[in-house]
Design a protein around this motif. Structure first.
Motif, PDB file in Angstrom:
ATOM      1  N   VAL A 157       0.861  -1.194   0.000  1.00  0.00           N
ATOM      2  CA  VAL A 157       0.000   0.000   0.000  1.00  0.00           C
ATOM      3  C   VAL A 157       0.892   1.237   0.000  1.00  0.00           C
ATOM      4  CG1 VAL A 157      -1.825   1.258   1.182  1.00  0.00           C
ATOM      5  CG2 VAL A 157      -1.795  -1.252   1.270  1.00  0.00           C
ATOM      6  N   CYS A 158       1.086   1.814  -1.160  1.00  0.00           N
ATOM      7  CA  CYS A 158       1.855   3.062  -1.262  1.00  0.00           C
ATOM      8  C   CYS A 158       0.903   4.227  -1.003  1.00  0.00           C
ATOM      9  CB  CYS A 158       2.486   3.192  -2.645  1.00  0.00           C
ATOM     10  SG  CYS A 158       3.708   1.907  -2.989  1.00  0.00           S
ATOM     11  N   ALA A 159       1.334   5.148  -0.138  1.00  0.00           N
ATOM     12  CA  ALA A 159       0.418   6.180   0.327  1.00  0.00           C
ATOM     13  C   ALA A 159       1.076   7.549   0.291  1.00  0.00           C
ATOM     14  CB  ALA A 159      -0.053   5.852   1.745  1.00  0.00           C
ATOM     15  N   GLU A 160       0.260   8.559   0.500  1.00  0.00           N
ATOM     16  CA  GLU A 160       0.721   9.931   0.649  1.00  0.00           C
ATOM     17  C   GLU A 160      -0.015  10.558   1.818  1.00  0.00           C
ATOM     18  OE1 GLU A 160      -0.146  11.751  -3.032  1.00  0.00           O
ATOM     19  OE2 GLU A 160      -2.325  11.560  -2.849  1.00  0.00           O
ATOM     20  N   LYS A 161       0.565  11.596   2.378  1.00  0.00           N
ATOM     21  CA  LYS A 161      -0.046  12.240   3.532  1.00  0.00           C
ATOM     22  C   LYS A 161      -1.400  12.828   3.178  1.00  0.00           C
ATOM     23  CE  LYS A 161       1.781  14.657   6.644  1.00  0.00           C
ATOM     24  NZ  LYS A 161       2.490  15.644   7.505  1.00  0.00           N
ATOM     25  N   MET A 162      -2.324  12.717   4.128  1.00  0.00           N
ATOM     26  CA  MET A 162      -3.654  13.287   3.950  1.00  0.00           C
ATOM     27  C   MET A 162      -3.739  14.613   4.703  1.00  0.00           C
ATOM     28  SD  MET A 162      -7.345  11.778   5.227  1.00  0.00           S
ATOM     29  CE  MET A 162      -7.447  10.490   3.985  1.00  0.00           C
ATOM     30  N   HIS A 163      -4.327  15.599   4.057  1.00  0.00           N
ATOM     31  CA  HIS A 163      -4.605  16.877   4.700  1.00  0.00           C
ATOM     32  C   HIS A 163      -6.105  17.154   4.603  1.00  0.00           C
ATOM     33  CE1 HIS A 163      -0.278  17.366   3.883  1.00  0.00           C
ATOM     34  NE2 HIS A 163      -0.283  18.145   4.943  1.00  0.00           N
ATOM     35  N   LEU A 164      -6.700  17.572   5.711  1.00  0.00           N
ATOM     36  CA  LEU A 164      -8.091  17.997   5.689  1.00  0.00           C
ATOM     37  C   LEU A 164      -8.143  19.490   5.434  1.00  0.00           C
ATOM     38  CD1 LEU A 164      -9.747  16.085   8.676  1.00  0.00           C
ATOM     39  CD2 LEU A 164      -9.858  15.549   6.256  1.00  0.00           C
ATOM     40  N   SER A 165      -9.142  19.912   4.677  1.00  0.00           N
ATOM     41  CA  SER A 165      -9.313  21.345   4.429  1.00  0.00           C
ATOM     42  C   SER A 165     -10.560  21.836   5.144  1.00  0.00           C
ATOM     43  CB  SER A 165      -9.412  21.626   2.928  1.00  0.00           C
ATOM     44  OG  SER A 165     -10.538  20.982   2.372  1.00  0.00           O
ATOM     45  N   VAL A 166     -10.458  23.010   5.731  1.00  0.00           N
ATOM     46  CA  VAL A 166     -11.586  23.627   6.413  1.00  0.00           C
ATOM     47  C   VAL A 166     -11.842  24.968   5.762  1.00  0.00           C
ATOM     48  CG1 VAL A 166     -12.464  24.533   8.583  1.00  0.00           C
ATOM     49  CG2 VAL A 166     -11.039  22.481   8.581  1.00  0.00           C
ATOM     50  N   LYS A 167     -13.055  25.151   5.293  1.00  0.00           N
ATOM     51  CA  LYS A 167     -13.435  26.396   4.624  1.00  0.00           C
ATOM     52  C   LYS A 167     -14.331  27.190   5.551  1.00  0.00           C
ATOM     53  CE  LYS A 167     -13.472  28.764   0.631  1.00  0.00           C
ATOM     54  NZ  LYS A 167     -12.257  29.226  -0.051  1.00  0.00           N
ATOM     55  N   ALA A 168     -13.811  28.235   6.129  1.00  0.00           N
ATOM     56  CA  ALA A 168     -14.602  29.070   7.020  1.00  0.00           C
ATOM     57  C   ALA A 168     -15.483  30.017   6.214  1.00  0.00           C
ATOM     58  CB  ALA A 168     -13.681  29.885   7.936  1.00  0.00           C
ATOM     59  N   ALA A 169     -16.536  30.530   6.879  1.00  0.00           N
ATOM     60  CA  ALA A 169     -17.493  31.390   6.182  1.00  0.00           C
ATOM     61  C   ALA A 169     -16.811  32.647   5.655  1.00  0.00           C
ATOM     62  CB  ALA A 169     -18.627  31.767   7.139  1.00  0.00           C
ATOM     63  N   GLN A 170     -15.930  33.253   6.478  1.00  0.00           N
ATOM     64  CA  GLN A 170     -15.260  34.451   6.025  1.00  0.00           C
ATOM     65  C   GLN A 170     -14.317  34.192   4.856  1.00  0.00           C
ATOM     66  OE1 GLN A 170     -15.061  33.121   9.017  1.00  0.00           O
ATOM     67  NE2 GLN A 170     -12.989  33.168   9.904  1.00  0.00           N
ATOM     68  N   ASP A 204      -2.960  19.658   9.132  1.00  0.00           N
ATOM     69  CA  ASP A 204      -1.988  18.567   9.089  1.00  0.00           C
ATOM     70  C   ASP A 204      -2.372  17.538  10.149  1.00  0.00           C
ATOM     71  OD1 ASP A 204       0.129  16.866   8.921  1.00  0.00           O
ATOM     72  OD2 ASP A 204       1.685  18.403   9.172  1.00  0.00           O
ATOM     73  N   LEU A 205      -2.713  16.343   9.705  1.00  0.00           N
ATOM     74  CA  LEU A 205      -3.119  15.276  10.620  1.00  0.00           C
ATOM     75  C   LEU A 205      -1.934  14.447  11.094  1.00  0.00           C
ATOM     76  CD1 LEU A 205      -6.287  14.049   8.703  1.00  0.00           C
ATOM     77  CD2 LEU A 205      -6.251  15.412  10.787  1.00  0.00           C
ATOM     78  N   GLY A 206      -0.724  14.866  10.747  1.00  0.00           N
ATOM     79  CA  GLY A 206       0.440  14.077  11.112  1.00  0.00           C
ATOM     80  C   GLY A 206       0.628  12.924  10.140  1.00  0.00           C
ATOM     81  N   ARG A 207       0.914  11.762  10.665  1.00  0.00           N
ATOM     82  CA  ARG A 207       1.207  10.597   9.810  1.00  0.00           C
ATOM     83  C   ARG A 207      -0.060   9.809   9.493  1.00  0.00           C
ATOM     84  NH1 ARG A 207       6.642   8.268  12.505  1.00  0.00           N
ATOM     85  NH2 ARG A 207       6.210   6.542  11.086  1.00  0.00           N
ATOM     86  N   VAL A 208      -1.015  10.524   8.924  1.00  0.00           N
ATOM     87  CA  VAL A 208      -2.252   9.933   8.410  1.00  0.00           C
ATOM     88  C   VAL A 208      -2.169   9.956   6.889  1.00  0.00           C
ATOM     89  CG1 VAL A 208      -4.756  10.154   8.224  1.00  0.00           C
ATOM     90  CG2 VAL A 208      -3.611  10.609  10.407  1.00  0.00           C
ATOM     91  N   GLY A 209      -2.474   8.835   6.268  1.00  0.00           N
ATOM     92  CA  GLY A 209      -2.289   8.744   4.829  1.00  0.00           C
ATOM     93  C   GLY A 209      -3.544   8.420   4.057  1.00  0.00           C
ATOM     94  N   GLN A 210      -3.426   8.548   2.754  1.00  0.00           N
ATOM     95  CA  GLN A 210      -4.452   8.080   1.832  1.00  0.00           C
ATOM     96  C   GLN A 210      -3.765   7.254   0.754  1.00  0.00           C
ATOM     97  OE1 GLN A 210      -6.288  11.672   0.548  1.00  0.00           O
ATOM     98  NE2 GLN A 210      -4.550  12.378  -0.665  1.00  0.00           N
ATOM     99  N   VAL A 211      -4.497   6.293   0.227  1.00  0.00           N
ATOM    100  CA  VAL A 211      -3.893   5.339  -0.713  1.00  0.00           C
ATOM    101  C   VAL A 211      -3.549   6.034  -2.018  1.00  0.00           C
ATOM    102  CG1 VAL A 211      -4.225   3.199  -1.989  1.00  0.00           C
ATOM    103  CG2 VAL A 211      -5.164   3.430   0.317  1.00  0.00           C
ATOM    104  N   LYS A 212      -2.345   5.808  -2.460  1.00  0.00           N
ATOM    105  CA  LYS A 212      -1.879   6.342  -3.741  1.00  0.00           C
ATOM    106  C   LYS A 212      -1.807   5.237  -4.788  1.00  0.00           C
ATOM    107  CE  LYS A 212       1.934   9.113  -5.658  1.00  0.00           C
ATOM    108  NZ  LYS A 212       3.242   9.740  -5.340  1.00  0.00           N
ATOM    109  N   ARG A 213      -1.343   4.060  -4.384  1.00  0.00           N
ATOM    110  CA  ARG A 213      -1.189   2.945  -5.327  1.00  0.00           C
ATOM    111  C   ARG A 213      -1.159   1.631  -4.560  1.00  0.00           C
ATOM    112  NH1 ARG A 213       3.229   4.263  -6.763  1.00  0.00           N
ATOM    113  NH2 ARG A 213       4.654   2.671  -6.006  1.00  0.00           N
ATOM    114  N   ILE A 214      -1.727   0.586  -5.147  1.00  0.00           N
ATOM    115  CA  ILE A 214      -1.695  -0.768  -4.586  1.00  0.00           C
ATOM    116  C   ILE A 214      -0.837  -1.647  -5.482  1.00  0.00           C
ATOM    117  CG2 ILE A 214      -3.035  -2.816  -3.983  1.00  0.00           C
ATOM    118  CD1 ILE A 214      -3.607  -0.527  -2.129  1.00  0.00           C
TER     119      ILE A 214
END
Length: 296
Positions: free
Chosen positions: A130-143, A155-165
């Protein structure tokens, strides 16, 4: 004698399903109550062995959130979450890998092997599965919307999402009639371990293997409508409507999105099944009624 005849009838009724799924790949995401109840754990192992014996190529991906939290608590490390995702610093990642790869994975493998099966334990780092890359969450505020500025990245730290199997690792094991059992730890571009949601890994692996079925074991009956009635069968288009009107919400959204992505990558059918039901996998695969929600 009557009871014996009834058992024989059940076997004969299952024969078409045995023939249909022989030599086909079935990916199972193993989680929820089925992973912590000793009785259900034994039945799960036996169900998997039966599938393997009749020629079904089973691949298992497991979770382990409660077990991780238990060890974090013993080590006095307080877990942190953002939008339901575990923030994973280096110390937490060590615990995650220790629990998932070193304990939970080996327990499942041992249970299957002790019951007469042939399982092999893996993490996503083995063979760069499971080859992965770091996951980032985005938050869009009203302003931010008003000011037309880009969303904030978390930045969630060492949390990943799958890039390639790299499916070759699994097909090699399947050719030798082994049952792969996979811990959802991926390998990042820098070679470090990344914590990945087990549902996401299961969906990606099912797609890479062009699996016949993806089965997600959960602690709910399946997808329900607004009246609480179990929906036995749903198309991808129907899923969109149910999410739009908030019928599908909370923790069910990642699961149905996992099913949707797997279908887009060539998986034939996906299922959300109540793992609290004894022999839920067999009932879903070898009976007409099934026990969960089919998403096609």
């Amino acid at each position: 004698m009557k009871e014996s005849i009834e058992r024989a009838k059940i076997l004969i009724e299952s024969l078409p399903y045995f023939q249909e799924f022989r030599h086909k790949t079935v990916v199972i995401k193993y989680g929820g109550h089925a992973m912590v109840d000793d009785h259900l754990k034994k039945l799960f192992a036996l169900d998997v062995i039966l599938l393997n014996q009749i020629g079904v190529k089973v691949v298992i991906i497991h979770g382990g959130g409660p077990q991780i939290n238990l060890l974090l608590d013993r080590l006095d490390i307080k877990p942190s979450y953002v939008q339901g995702m575990r923030v994973t610093d280096g110390e937490t990642m060590n615990v995650v890998e220790m629990v998932l790869v070193g304990r939970v994975n080996k327990e499942i493998v041992g249970l299957i092997n002790h019951s007469g099966g042939r399982a092999v334990g893996l993490s996503g780092r083995d063979g760069d599965l499971v080859c992965a890359e770091k996951m980032h969450l985005s938050v869009k505020a009203a302003q931010d919307v008003l000011e037309n500025t880009p969303p904030e990245l978390i930045d969630l730290g060492r949390v990943g999402q799958v890039k390639r199997i790299n499916a070759d690792v699994l097909t090699t094991l399947q050719q030798q009639d082994f049952i792969p059992v996979i811990a959802p730890v991926g390998v990042g571009e820098d070679g470090q371990a990344l914590n990945i949601n087990a549902d996401l890994v299961a969906g990606a692996i099912a797609g890479a293997l062009q699996a016949e079925k993806l089965i997600l074991l959960t602690d709910v009956e399946g997808v329900k409508d607004k009246d609480g009635t179990l929906l036995r069968s749903l198309s991808r288009d129907q899923l969109d409507a149910l999410i739009e009107d908030s019928t599908i919400a909370g923790g069910m959204i990642p699961k149905v999105n996992c099913c949707r992505e797997a279908l887009q990558h060539g998986v034939h059918k996906t299922y959300i099944v109540d793992g609290r039901v004894e022999h839920a996998i067999l009932l879903e695969m070898f009976t007409h009624e099934g026990v969960g929600t089919e998403i096609y």
